[in-house]
Design a protein around this motif. Sequence first.
Motif, mmCIF file in Angstrom:
data_model
loop_
_atom_site.group_PDB
_atom_site.id
_atom_site.type_symbol
_atom_site.label_atom_id
_atom_site.label_comp_id
_atom_site.label_asym_id
_atom_site.label_seq_id
_atom_site.Cartn_x
_atom_site.Cartn_y
_atom_site.Cartn_z
ATOM 1 N N GLN A 125 0.816 -1.213 0.000
ATOM 2 C CA GLN A 125 0.000 0.000 0.000
ATOM 3 C C GLN A 125 0.853 1.268 0.000
ATOM 4 O O GLN A 125 0.388 2.319 -0.417
ATOM 5 C CB GLN A 125 -0.974 -0.013 1.165
ATOM 6 N N ALA A 126 2.098 1.149 0.421
ATOM 7 C CA ALA A 126 2.979 2.316 0.466
ATOM 8 C C ALA A 126 3.562 2.652 -0.908
ATOM 9 O O ALA A 126 3.948 3.795 -1.147
ATOM 10 C CB ALA A 126 4.119 2.070 1.455
ATOM 11 N N TRP A 127 3.615 1.672 -1.829
ATOM 12 C CA TRP A 127 4.286 1.929 -3.103
ATOM 13 C C TRP A 127 3.465 1.616 -4.351
ATOM 14 O O TRP A 127 3.810 2.070 -5.440
ATOM 15 C CB TRP A 127 5.613 1.175 -3.174
ATOM 16 N N LYS A 128 2.373 0.889 -4.230
ATOM 17 C CA LYS A 128 1.667 0.435 -5.434
ATOM 18 C C LYS A 128 1.114 1.570 -6.283
ATOM 19 O O LYS A 128 1.064 1.458 -7.507
ATOM 20 C CB LYS A 128 0.561 -0.555 -5.076
ATOM 21 N N ASP A 129 0.710 2.653 -5.678
ATOM 22 C CA ASP A 129 0.150 3.763 -6.450
ATOM 23 C C ASP A 129 1.222 4.687 -7.020
ATOM 24 O O ASP A 129 0.908 5.619 -7.755
ATOM 25 C CB ASP A 129 -0.830 4.567 -5.593
ATOM 26 N N LYS A 130 2.475 4.423 -6.696
ATOM 27 C CA LYS A 130 3.573 5.250 -7.200
ATOM 28 C C LYS A 130 4.160 4.705 -8.498
ATOM 29 O O LYS A 130 4.955 5.388 -9.137
ATOM 30 C CB LYS A 130 4.662 5.365 -6.136
ATOM 31 N N VAL A 131 3.791 3.492 -8.874
ATOM 32 C CA VAL A 131 4.302 2.922 -10.121
ATOM 33 C C VAL A 131 3.317 3.243 -11.244
ATOM 34 O O VAL A 131 2.117 3.348 -11.015
ATOM 35 C CB VAL A 131 4.547 1.394 -10.007
ATOM 36 N N PRO A 132 3.837 3.425 -12.449
ATOM 37 C CA PRO A 132 2.930 3.752 -13.558
ATOM 38 C C PRO A 132 2.044 2.562 -13.900
ATOM 39 O O PRO A 132 2.397 1.417 -13.648
ATOM 40 C CB PRO A 132 3.879 4.077 -14.711
ATOM 41 N N GLN A 133 0.879 2.850 -14.481
ATOM 42 C CA GLN A 133 0.021 1.768 -14.936
ATOM 43 C C GLN A 133 -0.323 1.988 -16.395
ATOM 44 O O GLN A 133 -0.469 3.120 -16.844
ATOM 45 C CB GLN A 133 -1.233 1.643 -14.079
ATOM 46 N N HIS A 134 -0.415 0.880 -17.118
ATOM 47 C CA HIS A 134 -0.805 0.934 -18.523
ATOM 48 C C HIS A 134 -2.289 0.621 -18.615
ATOM 49 O O HIS A 134 -2.746 -0.380 -18.085
ATOM 50 C CB HIS A 134 -0.015 -0.082 -19.349
ATOM 51 N N ILE A 135 -3.001 1.492 -19.272
ATOM 52 C CA ILE A 135 -4.415 1.257 -19.504
ATOM 53 C C ILE A 135 -4.628 1.315 -21.004
ATOM 54 O O ILE A 135 -4.472 2.363 -21.623
ATOM 55 C CB ILE A 135 -5.293 2.325 -18.812
ATOM 56 N N GLY A 136 -4.935 0.176 -21.579
ATOM 57 C CA GLY A 136 -5.166 0.117 -23.016
ATOM 58 C C GLY A 136 -6.507 0.729 -23.384
ATOM 59 O O GLY A 136 -7.282 1.165 -22.532
ATOM 60 N N LYS A 137 -6.771 0.760 -24.667
ATOM 61 C CA LYS A 137 -8.051 1.265 -25.155
ATOM 62 C C LYS A 137 -9.168 0.459 -24.515
ATOM 63 O O LYS A 137 -9.132 -0.764 -24.510
ATOM 64 C CB LYS A 137 -8.107 1.132 -26.668
ATOM 65 N N ASP A 138 -10.150 1.133 -23.955
ATOM 66 C CA ASP A 138 -11.250 0.492 -23.235
ATOM 67 C C ASP A 138 -10.735 -0.352 -22.078
ATOM 68 O O ASP A 138 -11.368 -1.325 -21.683
ATOM 69 C CB ASP A 138 -12.102 -0.377 -24.168
ATOM 70 N N GLY A 139 -9.571 0.007 -21.545
ATOM 71 C CA GLY A 139 -8.964 -0.762 -20.475
ATOM 72 C C GLY A 139 -9.561 -0.456 -19.114
ATOM 73 O O GLY A 139 -10.479 0.342 -18.972
ATOM 74 N N PHE A 140 -8.981 -1.099 -18.128
ATOM 75 C CA PHE A 140 -9.483 -0.985 -16.768
ATOM 76 C C PHE A 140 -8.503 -0.191 -15.942
ATOM 77 O O PHE A 140 -7.311 -0.418 -15.985
ATOM 78 C CB PHE A 140 -9.647 -2.386 -16.164
ATOM 79 N N SER A 141 -9.040 0.738 -15.192
ATOM 80 C CA SER A 141 -8.223 1.536 -14.292
ATOM 81 C C SER A 141 -8.804 1.429 -12.897
ATOM 82 O O SER A 141 -10.006 1.612 -12.706
ATOM 83 C CB SER A 141 -8.233 3.002 -14.728
ATOM 84 N N LYS A 142 -7.947 1.165 -11.945
ATOM 85 C CA LYS A 142 -8.413 1.101 -10.560
ATOM 86 C C LYS A 142 -8.848 2.478 -10.067
ATOM 87 O O LYS A 142 -9.551 2.601 -9.082
ATOM 88 C CB LYS A 142 -7.333 0.509 -9.666
ATOM 89 N N TYR A 178 -2.455 -8.632 -5.873
ATOM 90 C CA TYR A 178 -3.016 -7.916 -4.728
ATOM 91 C C TYR A 178 -4.367 -7.286 -5.088
ATOM 92 O O TYR A 178 -5.328 -7.397 -4.330
ATOM 93 C CB TYR A 178 -2.027 -6.845 -4.256
ATOM 94 N N ASN A 179 -4.429 -6.637 -6.247
ATOM 95 C CA ASN A 179 -5.688 -6.022 -6.662
ATOM 96 C C ASN A 179 -6.787 -7.060 -6.856
ATOM 97 O O ASN A 179 -7.952 -6.777 -6.600
ATOM 98 C CB ASN A 179 -5.499 -5.203 -7.944
ATOM 99 N N ARG A 180 -6.419 -8.259 -7.294
ATOM 100 C CA ARG A 180 -7.416 -9.309 -7.482
ATOM 101 C C ARG A 180 -8.070 -9.674 -6.145
ATOM 102 O O ARG A 180 -9.280 -9.848 -6.073
ATOM 103 C CB ARG A 180 -6.782 -10.530 -8.155
ATOM 104 N N PHE A 181 -7.291 -9.734 -5.075
ATOM 105 C CA PHE A 181 -7.867 -9.998 -3.746
ATOM 106 C C PHE A 181 -8.844 -8.886 -3.361
ATOM 107 O O PHE A 181 -9.913 -9.153 -2.817
ATOM 108 C CB PHE A 181 -6.782 -10.119 -2.684
ATOM 109 N N ARG A 182 -8.468 -7.673 -3.638
ATOM 110 C CA ARG A 182 -9.346 -6.543 -3.315
ATOM 111 C C ARG A 182 -10.631 -6.603 -4.130
ATOM 112 O O ARG A 182 -11.714 -6.304 -3.627
ATOM 113 C CB ARG A 182 -8.597 -5.231 -3.550
ATOM 114 N N LEU A 183 -10.506 -6.993 -5.390
ATOM 115 C CA LEU A 183 -11.695 -7.107 -6.239
ATOM 116 C C LEU A 183 -12.595 -8.259 -5.790
ATOM 117 O O LEU A 183 -13.823 -8.146 -5.835
ATOM 118 C CB LEU A 183 -11.280 -7.288 -7.702
#
Length: 171
Positions: A63-80, A144-149
């Motif tokens: 939780q201290a670092w996961k939001d600091k890394v970039p994320q790729h969201i493709g066309k019509d992709g999913f964003s947390k 980790y996100n899968r557990f949250r979902l």
Amino acid sequence: MLKNLSFLNMFLWNIVIIGLWHLTVFLVCIKLPHSKFDPEKGRFAPKTWERHGRWYRDKLKIQAWKDKVPQHIGKDGFSKEHFKDVSIEYIDEFIFETCRGEWMHMKNLICAVITLVINPIIVGLVFSFLIMLANLPFAIIQRYNRFRLYTLRKKLLRGIKSEKVGETVTA
């Protein structure tokens, strides 16, 4: 293979090989059928040692670092960041996407072994480290996100069940 090249040539060949590997894995990943990323399959299924995602929170301090890394969201992709719809179907598709992302990043880690084999040891270790740095954290975040979902999905299902229990049937 690359051991007798100059450093510049070795560096450039590594960039080409790693880039082609990652591009190929990405293209394969988006072409594979949904069934390949079934969250119930062994590779994606929760492991007991993960303790429903708590291991990542407690041991890796995710939780201290996961939001600091970039994320790729493709066309019509999913964003947390932006849930379009908080429905069971949307969450199921988001869970599927975490499996796809984890698969891709884990397959990219194979390239670290290749760089170790084709390079002198120091160069191989440096490039392998960089490949691991560019992929392993993202695979961990997907799990980790899968557990949250899954937790969110269970809450939604409970809410749907309680709504149905509260309904009365009139004749």
